[in-house]
Design a protein around this motif. Structure first.
Motif, PDB file in Angstrom:
ATOM      1  N   SER A  65       4.852  -3.724  20.849  1.00 40.24           N
ATOM      2  CA  SER A  65       6.111  -3.923  20.126  1.00 40.24           C
ATOM      3  C   SER A  65       5.894  -4.083  18.630  1.00 40.24           C
ATOM      4  O   SER A  65       6.773  -3.741  17.827  1.00 40.24           O
ATOM      5  CB  SER A  65       6.852  -5.152  20.669  1.00 40.24           C
ATOM      6  OG  SER A  65       6.148  -6.344  20.388  1.00 40.24           O
ATOM      7  N   THR A  66       4.732  -4.592  18.242  1.00 37.19           N
ATOM      8  CA  THR A  66       4.435  -4.790  16.819  1.00 37.19           C
ATOM      9  C   THR A  66       3.397  -3.817  16.295  1.00 37.19           C
ATOM     10  O   THR A  66       3.138  -3.781  15.093  1.00 37.19           O
ATOM     11  CB  THR A  66       3.932  -6.225  16.577  1.00 37.19           C
ATOM     12  OG1 THR A  66       2.702  -6.423  17.286  1.00 37.19           O
ATOM     13  CG2 THR A  66       4.954  -7.251  17.040  1.00 37.19           C
ATOM     14  N   ASP A  67       2.772  -3.031  17.191  1.00 34.03           N
ATOM     15  CA  ASP A  67       1.704  -2.099  16.815  1.00 34.03           C
ATOM     16  C   ASP A  67       0.554  -2.819  16.117  1.00 34.03           C
ATOM     17  O   ASP A  67      -0.009  -2.326  15.133  1.00 34.03           O
ATOM     18  CB  ASP A  67       2.248  -0.975  15.922  1.00 34.03           C
ATOM     19  CG  ASP A  67       3.140  -0.018  16.688  1.00 34.03           C
ATOM     20  OD1 ASP A  67       2.977   0.090  17.914  1.00 34.03           O
ATOM     21  OD2 ASP A  67       4.004   0.624  16.057  1.00 34.03           O
ATOM     22  N   LYS A  68       0.197  -3.959  16.665  1.00 32.80           N
ATOM     23  CA  LYS A  68      -0.881  -4.770  16.104  1.00 32.80           C
ATOM     24  C   LYS A  68      -1.950  -5.069  17.153  1.00 32.80           C
ATOM     25  O   LYS A  68      -1.690  -5.016  18.355  1.00 32.80           O
ATOM     26  CB  LYS A  68      -0.343  -6.117  15.594  1.00 32.80           C
ATOM     27  CG  LYS A  68       0.634  -6.043  14.445  1.00 32.80           C
ATOM     28  CD  LYS A  68       1.129  -7.434  14.088  1.00 32.80           C
ATOM     29  CE  LYS A  68       2.113  -7.408  12.945  1.00 32.80           C
ATOM     30  NZ  LYS A  68       2.625  -8.784  12.620  1.00 32.80           N
ATOM     31  N   SER A 107       4.564 -11.428  23.560  1.00 31.95           N
ATOM     32  CA  SER A 107       5.537 -10.387  23.876  1.00 31.95           C
ATOM     33  C   SER A 107       4.907  -9.003  23.803  1.00 31.95           C
ATOM     34  O   SER A 107       4.193  -8.680  22.842  1.00 31.95           O
ATOM     35  CB  SER A 107       6.713 -10.477  22.904  1.00 31.95           C
ATOM     36  OG  SER A 107       7.625  -9.438  23.117  1.00 31.95           O
ATOM     37  N   SER A 108       5.151  -8.185  24.827  1.00 33.38           N
ATOM     38  CA  SER A 108       4.707  -6.790  24.870  1.00 33.38           C
ATOM     39  C   SER A 108       3.200  -6.631  24.781  1.00 33.38           C
ATOM     40  O   SER A 108       2.693  -5.623  24.271  1.00 33.38           O
ATOM     41  CB  SER A 108       5.374  -5.971  23.751  1.00 33.38           C
ATOM     42  OG  SER A 108       6.776  -6.015  23.870  1.00 33.38           O
ATOM     43  N   THR A 166      -3.256  -4.404  11.664  1.00 34.81           N
ATOM     44  CA  THR A 166      -2.094  -3.528  11.804  1.00 34.81           C
ATOM     45  C   THR A 166      -2.527  -2.063  11.697  1.00 34.81           C
ATOM     46  O   THR A 166      -3.704  -1.752  11.519  1.00 34.81           O
ATOM     47  CB  THR A 166      -1.046  -3.845  10.740  1.00 34.81           C
ATOM     48  OG1 THR A 166      -1.625  -3.638   9.442  1.00 34.81           O
ATOM     49  CG2 THR A 166      -0.593  -5.298  10.836  1.00 34.81           C
ATOM     50  N   ASN A 176      -0.639  -5.099  21.034  1.00 35.83           N
ATOM     51  CA  ASN A 176       0.779  -5.371  21.212  1.00 35.83           C
ATOM     52  C   ASN A 176       1.593  -4.126  20.881  1.00 35.83           C
ATOM     53  O   ASN A 176       1.582  -3.650  19.741  1.00 35.83           O
ATOM     54  CB  ASN A 176       1.168  -6.536  20.287  1.00 35.83           C
ATOM     55  CG  ASN A 176       2.536  -7.085  20.552  1.00 35.83           C
ATOM     56  OD1 ASN A 176       3.476  -6.334  20.766  1.00 35.83           O
ATOM     57  ND2 ASN A 176       2.660  -8.397  20.524  1.00 35.83           N
ATOM     58  N   GLU A 187      -4.015  -8.493  17.842  1.00 33.26           N
ATOM     59  CA  GLU A 187      -3.990  -9.900  17.454  1.00 33.26           C
ATOM     60  C   GLU A 187      -5.122 -10.651  18.137  1.00 33.26           C
ATOM     61  O   GLU A 187      -5.469 -10.357  19.285  1.00 33.26           O
ATOM     62  CB  GLU A 187      -2.642 -10.509  17.831  1.00 33.26           C
ATOM     63  CG  GLU A 187      -1.476  -9.823  17.123  1.00 33.26           C
ATOM     64  CD  GLU A 187      -0.131 -10.209  17.708  1.00 33.26           C
ATOM     65  OE1 GLU A 187       0.741 -10.680  16.949  1.00 33.26           O
ATOM     66  OE2 GLU A 187       0.050 -10.026  18.933  1.00 33.26           O
ATOM     67  N   GLU A 235      -4.924 -10.803  12.631  1.00 32.11           N
ATOM     68  CA  GLU A 235      -4.333  -9.606  13.207  1.00 32.11           C
ATOM     69  C   GLU A 235      -4.764  -8.393  12.401  1.00 32.11           C
ATOM     70  O   GLU A 235      -5.148  -8.499  11.230  1.00 32.11           O
ATOM     71  CB  GLU A 235      -2.807  -9.699  13.240  1.00 32.11           C
ATOM     72  CG  GLU A 235      -2.171  -9.788  11.875  1.00 32.11           C
ATOM     73  CD  GLU A 235      -0.662  -9.903  11.944  1.00 32.11           C
ATOM     74  OE1 GLU A 235       0.012  -9.313  11.067  1.00 32.11           O
ATOM     75  OE2 GLU A 235      -0.138 -10.583  12.851  1.00 32.11           O
TER      76      GLU A 235
END
Length: 227
Positions: A54-57, A30-31, A72, A52, A59, A70
């Protein structure tokens, strides 16, 4: 966003003749925004790196889509590049951040308009031989080049405009096997030498906003292939 790995035996042909692609694997993140690939030289294992929004990660996945690890601490990450040793370079809304293969931060550069500062850095790529870091600094209308080891500023080139060698909403960059730099914006793919010398530009279409290159020099844009 669907991440699709297209794997095939790709001869050095014109893009119209390259009809032997096949779908090898299909899985989703996602995203997902930027994607990079690296083969671990010690194990021969391939990994897919995804940033990503949406999660600001950032991965890391194996080729079956299983998450391995991952990192962050990003804000709207747009693109990622990976060095041969697993060092990752992430361009995000307000910074460029670099981590080693274990996820520990090595250096970071923040927002602004000065040398070594960024305003919406959208694309990031590593020179295939020197390892220098090239960043598409979108809202500053320029490409910046940093040293990969410590992030020190090396040079910059480009400006805002519609003439050859000028940028309009630049999005992405990539290298051809011979070291030629490709910079894509909302209308063109621009060809540069790595010292910032403009060579040519092609196209006039939003299909060129994102660009990458295969080992045989085929250029893959947002909606097509170029020789």
């Amino acid at each position: 966003t669907i991440l699709t790995l297209l794997i095939g035996s790709i001869p050095s042909l014109h893009s119209a003749e390259q009809d032997n692609w096949y779908l090898a694997k299909d899985w989703s993140v996602s995203s997902a925004q930027g994607v990079a690939y690296r083969t671990d030289p010690s194990t021969g294992t391939g990994h897919v790196y995804v940033v990503n929004t949406s999660t600001d990660k950032m991965e890391v996945f194996d080729l079956n889509g299983t998450k391995i690890r991952e990192v962050t601490g990003f804000y709207d990450p747009y693109d990622v590049a990976v060095g041969a040793d697993g060092t990752t370079f992430v361009a995000s809304r307000n910074s460029v951040k670099v981590h080693n293969a274990n996820g520990s931060q090595i250096w970071s550069k923040g927002s602004g308009s000065g040398d070594g500062q960024f305003n919406y850095p959208y694309g990031i790529a590593l020179h295939p031989t020197t390892g220098e870091v090239f960043i598409a600094d979108q809202s500053n209308h320029r490409v910046q080049v940093l040293a990969s080891a410590n992030g020190s500023f090396l040079r910059k080139f480009g400006s805002s405009g519609s003439a050859p060698g000028e940028f309009s909403s630049m999005y992405d960059l990539a290298f051809l096997p011979d070291g030629t730099l490709l910079v894509s914006d909302s209308s063109y793919i621009h060809f540069y030498k790595t010292d910032g010398t403009f060579i040519q530009r092609v196209g006039q279409s939003s299909h060129y906003q994102y660009v990458s290159s295969s080992p045989d020099g085929t250029i893959m844009s947002r909606s097509g292939l170029l020789d």
